[in-house]
Design a protein around this motif. Structure first.
Motif, PDB file in Angstrom:
ATOM      1  N   LEU A 154       1.092  -0.965  -0.014  1.00  0.00           N
ATOM      2  CA  LEU A 154      -0.372  -0.044   0.430  1.00  0.00           C
ATOM      3  C   LEU A 154       0.722   1.405   0.138  1.00  0.00           C
ATOM      4  O   LEU A 154       0.272   2.223   0.051  1.00  0.00           O
ATOM      5  CB  LEU A 154      -0.539   0.069   1.477  1.00  0.00           C
ATOM      6  N   SER A 155       2.067   1.550   0.446  1.00  0.00           N
ATOM      7  CA  SER A 155       2.873   1.521   0.572  1.00  0.00           C
ATOM      8  C   SER A 155       3.603   2.446  -1.366  1.00  0.00           C
ATOM      9  O   SER A 155       4.459   3.908  -0.903  1.00  0.00           O
ATOM     10  CB  SER A 155       4.672   1.702   1.137  1.00  0.00           C
ATOM     11  N   ILE A 156       2.977   1.734  -2.326  1.00  0.00           N
ATOM     12  CA  ILE A 156       3.163   2.450  -3.268  1.00  0.00           C
ATOM     13  C   ILE A 156       2.041   3.782  -3.212  1.00  0.00           C
ATOM     14  O   ILE A 156       2.519   4.628  -4.310  1.00  0.00           O
ATOM     15  CB  ILE A 156       2.746   1.486  -4.628  1.00  0.00           C
ATOM     16  N   LEU A 157       0.629   3.217  -2.710  1.00  0.00           N
ATOM     17  CA  LEU A 157      -0.252   4.345  -3.486  1.00  0.00           C
ATOM     18  C   LEU A 157       0.336   5.633  -2.335  1.00  0.00           C
ATOM     19  O   LEU A 157      -0.039   7.156  -3.634  1.00  0.00           O
ATOM     20  CB  LEU A 157      -1.363   3.674  -2.774  1.00  0.00           C
ATOM     21  N   TYR A 158       0.786   5.512  -1.464  1.00  0.00           N
ATOM     22  CA  TYR A 158       1.140   6.612  -0.461  1.00  0.00           C
ATOM     23  C   TYR A 158       2.407   7.214  -0.855  1.00  0.00           C
ATOM     24  O   TYR A 158       2.818   8.696  -0.660  1.00  0.00           O
ATOM     25  CB  TYR A 158       1.264   6.151   1.675  1.00  0.00           C
ATOM     26  N   GLY A 159       3.550   6.384  -1.571  1.00  0.00           N
ATOM     27  CA  GLY A 159       4.437   7.037  -2.392  1.00  0.00           C
ATOM     28  C   GLY A 159       3.496   8.679  -3.176  1.00  0.00           C
ATOM     29  O   GLY A 159       4.705   9.093  -3.280  1.00  0.00           O
ATOM     30  N   TYR A 160       3.169   7.603  -4.284  1.00  0.00           N
ATOM     31  CA  TYR A 160       2.136   8.804  -4.639  1.00  0.00           C
ATOM     32  C   TYR A 160       1.521   9.505  -5.074  1.00  0.00           C
ATOM     33  O   TYR A 160       1.834  10.654  -5.229  1.00  0.00           O
ATOM     34  CB  TYR A 160       1.662   7.900  -6.156  1.00  0.00           C
ATOM     35  N   MET A 161       0.537   9.851  -3.732  1.00  0.00           N
ATOM     36  CA  MET A 161       0.056  10.530  -3.179  1.00  0.00           C
ATOM     37  C   MET A 161       1.223  12.254  -2.822  1.00  0.00           C
ATOM     38  O   MET A 161       0.977  12.740  -2.473  1.00  0.00           O
ATOM     39  CB  MET A 161      -1.129  10.008  -2.085  1.00  0.00           C
ATOM     40  N   THR A 162       2.367  11.381  -1.887  1.00  0.00           N
ATOM     41  CA  THR A 162       4.155  12.204  -1.377  1.00  0.00           C
ATOM     42  C   THR A 162       4.176  12.922  -2.167  1.00  0.00           C
ATOM     43  O   THR A 162       4.949  13.969  -1.762  1.00  0.00           O
ATOM     44  CB  THR A 162       4.111  11.730  -0.220  1.00  0.00           C
ATOM     45  N   ASN A 163       5.175  11.769  -3.147  1.00  0.00           N
ATOM     46  CA  ASN A 163       6.494  11.743  -4.058  1.00  0.00           C
ATOM     47  C   ASN A 163       5.415  12.100  -5.334  1.00  0.00           C
ATOM     48  O   ASN A 163       6.075  11.392  -5.868  1.00  0.00           O
ATOM     49  CB  ASN A 163       7.117  11.899  -4.102  1.00  0.00           C
ATOM     50  N   PRO A 164       4.826  12.534  -5.970  1.00  0.00           N
ATOM     51  CA  PRO A 164       4.191  12.199  -7.940  1.00  0.00           C
ATOM     52  C   PRO A 164       5.253  12.339  -8.750  1.00  0.00           C
ATOM     53  O   PRO A 164       4.668  11.130  -9.707  1.00  0.00           O
ATOM     54  CB  PRO A 164       2.587  12.480  -8.641  1.00  0.00           C
ATOM     55  N   ARG A 165       6.612  12.838  -8.933  1.00  0.00           N
ATOM     56  CA  ARG A 165       7.542  13.068  -9.619  1.00  0.00           C
ATOM     57  C   ARG A 165       8.093  11.869  -9.502  1.00  0.00           C
ATOM     58  O   ARG A 165       9.324  11.683 -10.359  1.00  0.00           O
ATOM     59  CB  ARG A 165       8.036  14.440  -9.563  1.00  0.00           C
ATOM     60  N   GLN A 166       7.938  10.568  -8.952  1.00  0.00           N
ATOM     61  CA  GLN A 166       8.792   9.616  -8.871  1.00  0.00           C
ATOM     62  C   GLN A 166       8.398   8.631  -9.605  1.00  0.00           C
ATOM     63  O   GLN A 166       8.935   7.751 -10.626  1.00  0.00           O
ATOM     64  CB  GLN A 166       8.765   8.975  -6.982  1.00  0.00           C
ATOM     65  N   ALA A 167       6.986   9.540 -10.112  1.00  0.00           N
ATOM     66  CA  ALA A 167       6.425   8.329 -10.655  1.00  0.00           C
ATOM     67  C   ALA A 167       6.727   9.056 -12.515  1.00  0.00           C
ATOM     68  O   ALA A 167       5.901   9.125 -13.228  1.00  0.00           O
ATOM     69  CB  ALA A 167       5.003   8.495 -10.544  1.00  0.00           C
ATOM     70  N   ALA A 168       7.930   8.841 -12.752  1.00  0.00           N
ATOM     71  CA  ALA A 168       8.365   9.651 -13.955  1.00  0.00           C
ATOM     72  C   ALA A 168       9.369   9.062 -14.797  1.00  0.00           C
ATOM     73  O   ALA A 168       9.746   8.466 -13.735  1.00  0.00           O
ATOM     74  CB  ALA A 168       8.824  10.592 -13.879  1.00  0.00           C
ATOM     75  N   PRO A 169       9.273   8.188 -15.682  1.00  0.00           N
ATOM     76  CA  PRO A 169      10.535   7.601 -16.412  1.00  0.00           C
ATOM     77  C   PRO A 169      11.907   8.175 -15.927  1.00  0.00           C
ATOM     78  O   PRO A 169      12.169   9.456 -16.050  1.00  0.00           O
ATOM     79  CB  PRO A 169      10.453   7.639 -18.102  1.00  0.00           C
ATOM     80  N   ARG A 170      12.851   7.187 -16.057  1.00  0.00           N
ATOM     81  CA  ARG A 170      14.035   7.791 -16.103  1.00  0.00           C
ATOM     82  C   ARG A 170      14.509   8.932 -17.005  1.00  0.00           C
ATOM     83  O   ARG A 170      15.349   9.932 -17.250  1.00  0.00           O
ATOM     84  CB  ARG A 170      15.071   7.134 -15.926  1.00  0.00           C
ATOM     85  N   TRP A 171      14.140   8.927 -18.052  1.00  0.00           N
ATOM     86  CA  TRP A 171      14.459   9.706 -19.551  1.00  0.00           C
ATOM     87  C   TRP A 171      14.124  11.737 -19.070  1.00  0.00           C
ATOM     88  O   TRP A 171      14.750  11.995 -19.528  1.00  0.00           O
ATOM     89  CB  TRP A 171      14.598   8.964 -20.533  1.00  0.00           C
ATOM     90  N   PHE A 172      13.364  10.937 -18.261  1.00  0.00           N
ATOM     91  CA  PHE A 172      12.817  12.804 -18.000  1.00  0.00           C
ATOM     92  C   PHE A 172      13.661  13.340 -17.643  1.00  0.00           C
ATOM     93  O   PHE A 172      14.314  14.224 -17.641  1.00  0.00           O
ATOM     94  CB  PHE A 172      11.161  12.006 -17.393  1.00  0.00           C
ATOM     95  N   HIS A 173      14.261  12.493 -15.908  1.00  0.00           N
ATOM     96  CA  HIS A 173      14.528  13.098 -14.957  1.00  0.00           C
ATOM     97  C   HIS A 173      16.034  13.258 -15.369  1.00  0.00           C
ATOM     98  O   HIS A 173      16.328  14.358 -15.138  1.00  0.00           O
ATOM     99  CB  HIS A 173      14.993  12.123 -13.282  1.00  0.00           C
ATOM    100  N   GLU A 174      16.788  12.153 -16.340  1.00  0.00           N
ATOM    101  CA  GLU A 174      17.995  12.729 -16.501  1.00  0.00           C
ATOM    102  C   GLU A 174      17.772  13.624 -17.659  1.00  0.00           C
ATOM    103  O   GLU A 174      18.994  14.711 -17.541  1.00  0.00           O
ATOM    104  CB  GLU A 174      18.718  11.696 -17.037  1.00  0.00           C
ATOM    105  N   GLY A 175      17.107  14.103 -18.828  1.00  0.00           N
ATOM    106  CA  GLY A 175      16.526  14.775 -19.500  1.00  0.00           C
ATOM    107  C   GLY A 175      16.741  16.219 -19.043  1.00  0.00           C
ATOM    108  O   GLY A 175      17.705  17.280 -19.699  1.00  0.00           O
ATOM    109  N   ILE A 176      15.982  16.396 -18.215  1.00  0.00           N
ATOM    110  CA  ILE A 176      16.016  17.840 -17.255  1.00  0.00           C
ATOM    111  C   ILE A 176      17.149  18.639 -16.783  1.00  0.00           C
ATOM    112  O   ILE A 176      18.310  19.304 -16.648  1.00  0.00           O
ATOM    113  CB  ILE A 176      14.434  18.544 -16.541  1.00  0.00           C
ATOM    114  N   ALA A 177      17.912  16.966 -16.114  1.00  0.00           N
ATOM    115  CA  ALA A 177      19.045  17.780 -15.255  1.00  0.00           C
ATOM    116  C   ALA A 177      20.271  17.891 -16.126  1.00  0.00           C
ATOM    117  O   ALA A 177      20.901  18.670 -15.729  1.00  0.00           O
ATOM    118  CB  ALA A 177      19.660  16.062 -14.547  1.00  0.00           C
TER     119      ALA A 177
END
Length: 977
Positions: A154-177
């Protein structure tokens, strides 16, 4: 019960008490807690702190970011090349490897590395930590940002609720960085990187298919020879395309988690760009073909250098090559999908390849550092290239290998034929040291340590032993080719002469000609990597090739020809080409240049000099870092557990310390079902980890997965335990460790390890030990180990009713690869012996079943474990001794480039076939029984929310004894995380 609790508390005080002492020095500002080793890293800490504050100031302004907490930055010297990583859940953390970066193939263009690391990693922190009012509401509700844990899904759901941008592909995070990092460094970075241009130019030239957004993560980053770097390549390129066509500010609108933004990044993309991500991606691919065709046409303004490929297959990543004129072979370390990294000998006459030896711990791109003694036929090479490098040598005729020095930490090898010494560059605590290893190579000498900010690499030594050349990188990012006199160096004179300035382009792999007049190497000096030759006599640099893709690591083999390695979509290919000076070659256009011309605002994104940061005024405290003083609550949330067949409802509390010395979790739940006795309705679980120690307490232990399937781990009663584990050998892939545990049990009705076996006594103490050695390998693109061994020894001792019952067991697995890539066959054997009473369950081993629940979190290949026997019921087979063997055939996986959606897609499917023979009670003919089974298991790997792995498995097995068919079993299971 009280005696166990008292003993447990005493153990905690004895073990954790020393943990209050300082492990690091700490430098704190309002935004950062910097942890470092006072003895070896104090010189670097202020510089790192200034780089952090400089980058944080920039991100606060550009992205309108207000940190939710301090960022803990921890400096380590645990690898020979620099790197960094960031996480924002449950707390903001950056891990920093202080060594110099790798310059191989100019894959990571940068100026000063700490500046680059902080610019890049803080983008990740901002993109993950930035929160809207909704995110902040849930963080307050759950007392922090929730980490997903497999034991409480159930922590998967709570994780999305508290930190939704973790649910982004790696290319997204590395691309902007990478995009922001490039402009923050004044335009030095992958957005204007020649390697990235070469990759996409080659794909257009070869008509290679591009990955779509799903394929980048599900296929490309798993099977490409560049593995995870594919996410950087595609992410950076797509972000750059969007910046060119829609403006750099649009990227900020997409990434920033501000009021009015969508939680899911794909939805936010549509809101910003008014189109679907897939449509924009396809537009980029169409544009990329047009853009690269213009570059290819530009290169073709002058004649393309002809070449002849030597190898029928691309060799993936590779090292600098060594030429053996006697055997007519070139020696090179290679790493490509389907084969474990190894040193290959390639014939220049027919291109045939023979394997010399495996490379343990191959590095991405350069694989291994190598040098060659052609008179003794000895090839020096490095292993553990992503950790502390070892120096090894192989005889190219006999293939015998031996270790010369462990953890020497030296690379960029060059052999001096004059005195048989080996030279190289040693990395230690961020400093590059020119190092000499004299014959017989059992010691090393420090020649000269360059000041921080200057690194040398790619050494070579003239055949007369007088001159050593190297590439020199300076803190500004400027690169040059230099030469030093060896006699002067040994005498203490570290002066050098600059042969050629390459600007920000790297002079790669320059080597001497046999007559020492020339140096041959490569550079992206014109934008495309070509071969260049430096003439000592004329003091001039001239181009020898005009290549459409890229050429590297030249080796002159005759007066008019040379061998070089040509970049292809699948890695590097050796090729023979002429070496004739060219009058001119054309430059290419970089996508980053177009962005800077079209949108001058990116020039204003230069973060400026970190020297302008007044660290004294920003520092709020310095001193020793105490782990327990920083141990705090990071999250608390409701949970559902299973107690047998009944659901229980409660909450979980998580506490952590930023570095990871301490972590603790506690669960409390209650079963409201009236049919359950009152004393069994409350459930408590507590685990605390401190370094190698783990403490646990359970009262009527419950487990979420007991709600879903036949395997039950919940137990009536209580237990208190102390576990110690220690690694004796960590030399990947070789690992040796042991663990010892002492646990007291009370009030149990079922055996702790066997759910269907009743205990004869409900109070007892166990002392268990296990020793394990593993040396298992897998090639790029594999989903499982393909070769190697595993050896395990266990001793289980139970003291009950004033009597000791002991059991001893061993397991040995051996596997070899098959001719089909990523297929293997394993023989998994185990045996055990217990000297106790056959009628006492404490003196018996029990077997049966796959062991997987319908929803599970443990390994999906449960049939490989010693206690498993698919085809019969759990714990249905027992005996005081046993011998067991499993023949396990693993077929190649089928990977999918696009099957599903960004939020949920299938990555691969694989099939295994197995057969088991199990004999119990071998010492007694009356009780001896032999069982057989045959079965198969199909595993389907999913990825949820771009990063969370799920595995759906279906298995079937039939069991037999010596006389007849017994039963069969169908297993269906979904493994979470």
């Amino acid at each position: 019960m009280s005696k166990y609790i008292i003993a447990l508390v005493a153990a905690i005080v004895l073990v954790i008490g020393p943990g209050t002492r300082a492990q690091f020095q700490s430098l704190e500002t309002e935004n950062m807690r910097l942890l470092y080793n006072e003895v070896t890293q104090a010189y670097l800490a202020p510089h790192v702190a200034r780089c952090f504050e400089n980058a944080m100031k920039f991100h606060r302004e550009l992205l309108n970011y207000t940190p939710s907490e301090k960022v803990t930055v921890t400096m380590f010297d645990i690898a020979d090349y620099g790197n960094a990583g960031a996480a924002a859940v449950p707390e903001n953390r950056i891990s920093l490897l202080v060594a110099p970066i790798s310059y191989a193939y100019e894959t990571s263009p940068a100026n000063e590395r700490m500046n680059t690391f902080m610019n890049h990693e803080l983008v990740h922190i901002v993109a993950l930590d930035q929160a809207t009012g909704r995110d902040k509401f849930f963080r307050k509700m759950f007392f922090g940002k929730v980490s997903e844990t497999s034991d409480n899904p159930l922590s998967i759901l709570y994780g999305y609720m508290t930190n939704p941008r973790q649910a982004a592909p790696r290319w997204f995070h590395e691309g902007i960085a990478v995009f922001l990092e490039t402009w923050m460094a004044g335009g030095i970075g992958r957005v204007q990187g020649a390697y990235d241009e070469m990759v996409f130019r080659t794909m257009v030239l070869d008509s290679s298919s591009f990955y779509d957004p799903i394929g980048v993560e599900s296929h490309g980053s798993q099977t490409d020879f560049q593995v995870g770097v594919v996410s950087y390549l595609y992410g950076t390129r797509f972000f750059s395309y969007l910046a060119l066509h829609y403006g750099p500010e649009s990227l900020i609108d997409w990434v920033a988690r501000v009021g009015g933004s969508k939680a899911y990044v794909i939805s936010q993309f549509k809101q910003v760009y008014d189109m679907g991500l897939g449509d924009a991606w396809n537009q980029w691919i169409d544009w990329e073909h047009e853009f690269q065709q213009v570059n290819l046409d530009s290169i073709r303004q002058y004649p393309i250098t002809p070449y002849r490929d030597l190898s029928p297959i691309a060799l993936g990543s590779l090292s600098r090559a060594q030429y053996d004129s006697v055997s007519g072979e070139i020696y090179v370390a290679v790493n490509y999908p389907g084969e474990v990294a190894h040193i290959a000998a390639i014939s220049i006459s027919d291109g045939s390849i023979r394997k010399l030896c495996d490379i343990k711990g191959a590095a991405l791109y350069y694989v291994s550092a190598m040098a060659f003694d052609r008179h003794r036929h000895q090839l020096f090479y490095t292993t553990d290239n992503d950790d502390w490098r070892d120096l090894r040598v192989i005889d190219t005729r006999t293939k015998q290998t031996r270790t010369l020095q462990k953890d020497l930490r030296m690379g960029d090898l060059a052999f001096n034929e004059n005195d048989s010494s080996l030279w190289g560059v040693r990395h230690y605590n961020g400093i590059s040291t020119l190092t000499r290893v004299p014959y017989p190579y059992d010691d090393w000498n420090q020649i000269y340590s360059w000041p921080y900010g200057k690194d040398i690499y790619d050494l070579d030594i003239s055949s007369d032993g007088k001159i050593v050349t190297a590439a020199l990188s300076e803190i500004s990012g400027r690169q040059s080719l230099i030469a030093m006199n060896i006699d002067s160096l040994v005498a203490g004179d570290s002066s050098y002469s600059t042969l050629f300035e390459f600007g920000h382009s790297i002079p790669a792999g320059f080597v001497f000609s046999d007559d020492n007049r020339f140096l041959y190497g490569s550079s992206y000096y014109s934008g495309a990597s070509n071969i260049f030759r430096y003439d000592f006599k004329l003091d001039s640099m001239e181009a020898l090739s005009n290549c459409e893709t890229g050429l590297f690591h030249p080796i002159p083999v005759s007066q008019d020809s040379m061998i070089a390695f040509r970049y292809t979509r699948d890695g590097f290919l050796p090729a023979i080409l002429p070496h004739r000076p060219l009058e001119d070659i054309s430059a290419i256009t970089f996508l980053g240049h177009k962005i800077a011309r079209e949108y001058p605002i990116v020039r204003d994104w230069n973060v400026g000099s970190m020297a302008d940061i007044n660290l004294d005024s920003l520092t709020v405290s310095t001193g020793n870092y105490h782990a327990l003083a920083n141990f705090r609550l990071v999250s608390m949330y409701p949970i559902v557990e299973g107690y047998g067949e009944y659901p229980a409802y409660g909450f979980r509390v998580n506490l952590e310390e930023p570095v990871g010395f301490h972590s603790s979790d506690m669960t409390v739940s209650y079963t409201p079902n009236q049919s359950l006795p009152q004393e069994e309705r409350w459930h408590v679980g507590w685990h605390h980890i401190y370094l190698n120690w783990q403490f646990s307490f359970n009262y009527n232990g419950a487990d979420f997965y007991d709600l879903f399937g036949p395997t039950k781990t919940s137990r009536k009663g209580y237990s208190a335990g102390l576990l110690y584990k220690r690694t004796l050998l960590y030399d990947l892939p070789r690992v040796m460790d042991y663990r010892l545990s002492l646990t007291g049990f009370g009030g149990l009705e079922k055996m702790p390890d066997y759910q269907n076996i009743a205990t004869t006594f409900d109070e007892f103490v166990t002392l268990n030990g296990a020793w394990t050695y593993k040396n298992r390998k897998a090639s790029l693109g594999a989903v499982d180990h393909e070769k190697g061994i595993l050896w395990n020894l266990t001793s289980n001792n139970t003291y009950v009713n004033r009597k000791l019952y002991s059991k001893f067991a061993t397991r040995f697995d051996f596997g070899i690869p098959l001719s089909l890539h990523h297929s293997s066959i394993w023989l998994r054997t185990s045996a055990g012996y217990a000297p106790g009473d056959r009628d006492n369950p404490f003196a018996n081993f029990f077997f049966g079943g796959f062991g997987n629940n319908w929803i599970d979190y443990k390994t999906e290949k449960r049939y490989r474990q010693t206690h498993a026997f698919p085809g019969v019921e759990l714990n249905a087979i027992g005996g005081t001794n046993f011998a067991r063997a499993v023949l396990d055939l693993n077929l190649p996986p089928i990977r999918f480039r696009h099957l599903g959606w960004q939020a949920l897609h299938i990555m691969w499917i694989r099939c295994s076939l197995f057969s088991t023979v199990l004999s119990t009670n071998l010492d007694n003919e009356e009780y001896r029984t032999t069982y057989f089974n045959a079965g198969t298991q199909l595993d389907l790997r999913f990825k949820l929310l771009s990063r969370l792995k799920l595995t759906f498995s279906v298995g079937y097995a039939a069991g037999f004894d010596e006389q007849e068919y017994l039963s069969d079993e169908l297993m269906v299971s979904l493994k979470v995380l």
